[in-house]
Design an enzyme around this catalytic site. Structure first.
Site, mmCIF file in Angstrom:
data_model
loop_
_atom_site.group_PDB
_atom_site.id
_atom_site.type_symbol
_atom_site.label_atom_id
_atom_site.label_comp_id
_atom_site.label_asym_id
_atom_site.label_seq_id
_atom_site.Cartn_x
_atom_site.Cartn_y
_atom_site.Cartn_z
ATOM 1 N N LYS A 47 -9.464 -7.868 7.606
ATOM 2 C CA LYS A 47 -8.437 -7.497 8.576
ATOM 3 C C LYS A 47 -8.767 -8.163 9.904
ATOM 4 O O LYS A 47 -9.851 -7.944 10.469
ATOM 5 C CB LYS A 47 -8.371 -5.974 8.749
ATOM 6 C CG LYS A 47 -7.800 -5.263 7.523
ATOM 7 C CD LYS A 47 -7.749 -3.757 7.727
ATOM 8 C CE LYS A 47 -7.134 -3.067 6.507
ATOM 9 N NZ LYS A 47 -7.212 -1.595 6.593
ATOM 10 N N ASP A 69 -7.465 2.882 -2.897
ATOM 11 C CA ASP A 69 -8.171 2.852 -1.621
ATOM 12 C C ASP A 69 -8.560 4.278 -1.256
ATOM 13 O O ASP A 69 -7.698 5.140 -1.073
ATOM 14 C CB ASP A 69 -7.271 2.249 -0.540
ATOM 15 C CG ASP A 69 -7.952 2.143 0.812
ATOM 16 O OD1 ASP A 69 -9.152 2.452 0.903
ATOM 17 O OD2 ASP A 69 -7.284 1.734 1.784
ATOM 18 N N SER A 95 0.846 -1.193 0.000
ATOM 19 C CA SER A 95 0.000 0.000 0.000
ATOM 20 C C SER A 95 0.880 1.242 0.000
ATOM 21 O O SER A 95 1.818 1.348 0.794
ATOM 22 C CB SER A 95 -0.904 -0.010 1.238
ATOM 23 O OG SER A 95 -1.715 1.128 1.281
ATOM 24 N N LYS A 151 -1.336 -0.903 -4.195
ATOM 25 C CA LYS A 151 -2.547 -0.153 -3.857
ATOM 26 C C LYS A 151 -2.176 1.301 -3.622
ATOM 27 O O LYS A 151 -1.263 1.606 -2.848
ATOM 28 C CB LYS A 151 -3.206 -0.727 -2.601
ATOM 29 C CG LYS A 151 -4.432 0.065 -2.148
ATOM 30 C CD LYS A 151 -5.223 -0.670 -1.084
ATOM 31 C CE LYS A 151 -4.599 -0.578 0.279
ATOM 32 N NZ LYS A 151 -5.444 -1.212 1.316
ATOM 33 N N GLU A 161 -11.339 0.381 -3.318
ATOM 34 C CA GLU A 161 -11.632 0.055 -1.932
ATOM 35 C C GLU A 161 -12.280 1.228 -1.187
ATOM 36 O O GLU A 161 -11.796 2.352 -1.240
ATOM 37 C CB GLU A 161 -10.328 -0.349 -1.228
ATOM 38 C CG GLU A 161 -10.511 -0.867 0.180
ATOM 39 C CD GLU A 161 -9.209 -1.361 0.787
ATOM 40 O OE1 GLU A 161 -9.202 -1.635 1.994
ATOM 41 O OE2 GLU A 161 -8.194 -1.467 0.047
ATOM 42 N N GLY A 198 -3.873 -5.011 5.891
ATOM 43 C CA GLY A 198 -2.840 -4.735 6.877
ATOM 44 C C GLY A 198 -3.168 -3.511 7.713
ATOM 45 O O GLY A 198 -3.954 -2.643 7.308
ATOM 46 N N ASP A 227 -14.054 -2.283 3.333
ATOM 47 C CA ASP A 227 -13.036 -2.410 4.377
ATOM 48 C C ASP A 227 -13.616 -1.944 5.709
ATOM 49 O O ASP A 227 -14.071 -2.739 6.527
ATOM 50 C CB ASP A 227 -11.803 -1.585 3.974
ATOM 51 C CG ASP A 227 -10.707 -1.550 5.030
ATOM 52 O OD1 ASP A 227 -10.867 -2.176 6.094
ATOM 53 O OD2 ASP A 227 -9.680 -0.891 4.805
ATOM 54 N N LYS A 259 -3.338 4.960 -2.219
ATOM 55 C CA LYS A 259 -4.295 5.718 -1.433
ATOM 56 C C LYS A 259 -4.713 6.943 -2.251
ATOM 57 O O LYS A 259 -3.864 7.604 -2.873
ATOM 58 C CB LYS A 259 -3.668 6.175 -0.119
ATOM 59 C CG LYS A 259 -3.296 5.037 0.821
ATOM 60 C CD LYS A 259 -4.517 4.412 1.468
ATOM 61 C CE LYS A 259 -4.135 3.402 2.530
ATOM 62 N NZ LYS A 259 -5.312 2.842 3.238
#
Length: 370
Positions: free
Chosen positions: A263, A189, A136, A162, A214, A291, A239, A164
């Site tokens: 998670k 995400d 990420s 991924k 996400e 994570g 998530d 952000k």
């Protein structure tokens, strides 16, 4: 089996790089390691991964530790445990506080795996000796800097990246990465940073062959996510609003998502995570392991879970040196051709680095339970 003693290690671990998301900026990870000792002297370790501030869920490091000390540990005092799933049942009377529950529950799983003479991955039914992992990447103000960071992780062997995103830092960044890495498995995400009125952004992102998007909308929403999923082809992944199997069933019934970020800490432990993984497999939903900036203990639990066959998409597990200069376990989890080898020692499969644990530890508490 009885738990006779608990030790809480309060740690502050500086991050190698400042990490920026739609929630805010992190420079240090405040966490708590919990060690449980059985009546036979078997030690089990869990990791509390709540953040210092209540921006991801309602829990914080301090509130979760309070729940552990004042409520959860007293509930298992003098209780004869026959299997680790009992913890999930015992803690049902406590509403929410999933990360606090997970810290205790995962330590109990470690104890039981060691008592059984097995690695936790085997005890959980894991089948994979090597698991594919992704990484990420936080929000970067400069697109060229973002390309450099992604290039570094690709060169290190990560099989999925991924990004952000947040309003104003989304389409341009994705376009830049996709142009430089046309074949990279790429996802984004949003950390609940968008609204329905931002549909144009998602229509644009839908053109970049993303693996998934996400958590675009609110942390309690299922209806608007279902609306968005009808508008775009890219799978939506949930998530923050997934705290239990019941939430996943609701997402499935409403067609709110095609993927679930599992998670361990967010769903209250391994027992609930296993239920969710099974449901996803049986109902055509992608399950993958997320994570929480874990240190080595939490990372070991993640790897054990992700070794199960239900986890078909690379998780946010990453190498030991991803976030910290120095971990609290001996040896390191390394990336080799986009995969991490599952540790096969007893329990979580790694040895605690006592010197490193003391190095990061700001306070230690011993709690007698019998």
């Amino acid at each position: 089996m009885f738990i006779k003693q608990a030790t809480l290690y309060h740690l502050v671990m500086p991050l190698k790089e400042t990490f920026k998301t739609g929630y805010g900026v992190m420079k240090d990870k405040h966490l708590c390691i919990i060690k449980l000792v059985s009546n036979d002297g078997i030690e089990g370790y869990g990791e509390l991964d709540a953040f210092l501030n209540p921006w991801y869920t309602e829990e914080t490091t301090k509130t979760a530790i309070l729940i552990i000390k004042d409520h959860l540990l007293p509930m298992i005092k003098s209780v004869n445990l026959e299997n680790p799933t009992q913890i999930n049942q015992i803690f049902q009377v406590i509403r929410g506080n999933e990360m606090a529950k997970s810290a205790v529950e995962t330590a109990v799983w470690d104890v039981f795996a060691k008592i059984s003479g097995q690695p936790l991955t085997t005890y959980l039914g894991g089948e994979l000796s090597d698991i594919s992992v992704g990484v990420s990447v936080g929000i970067k103000e400069n697109s060229d800097e973002l390309v450099k960071v992604v290039r570094r992780y690709v060169s290190e062997g990560y099989s999925r990246v991924k990004l952000k995103i947040k309003p104003g830092f989304d389409v341009e960044q994705v376009d830049k990465i996709r142009r430089n890495f046309p074949n990279l498995s790429l996802m984004v995400d949003a950390n609940s940073s968008y609204r329905k009125s931002d549909i144009a952004v998602f229509k644009q992102l839908d053109q970049y062959s993303l693996a998934m998007i996400e958590q675009p909308f609110g942390v309690t929403d299922f209806v608007d996510h279902a609306w968005l999923q009808k508008q775009i082809q890219t799978p939506i992944c949930l998530d923050e609003n997934i705290r239990s199997l019941a939430d996943v069933r609701q997402a499935s019934e409403l067609n709110s998502a095609k993927a679930i970020n599992v998670k361990i800490a967010r769903v209250g432990g391994l027992t609930e995570a296993l239920k969710i993984a099974t449901f996803c497999s049986e109902n055509g939903m992608i399950a993958w392991c997320g994570g929480m900036f874990e240190a080595g203990i939490g990372r070991a639990h993640n790897i054990a879970l992700a070794s199960r066959a239900e986890f078909t998409f690379p998780g946010d597990i990453s190498a030991s040196n991803r976030y910290f200069e120095r971990d609290i376990i001996k040896g390191e989890f390394r990336i080799n051709n986009g995969k991490i080898t599952t540790p096969m020692g007893l329990g979580i499969g790694v040895e605690i680095d006592r010197e490193s644990l003391d190095f990061y530890c700001k306070r230690r508490e011993n709690i007698v339970l019998n």
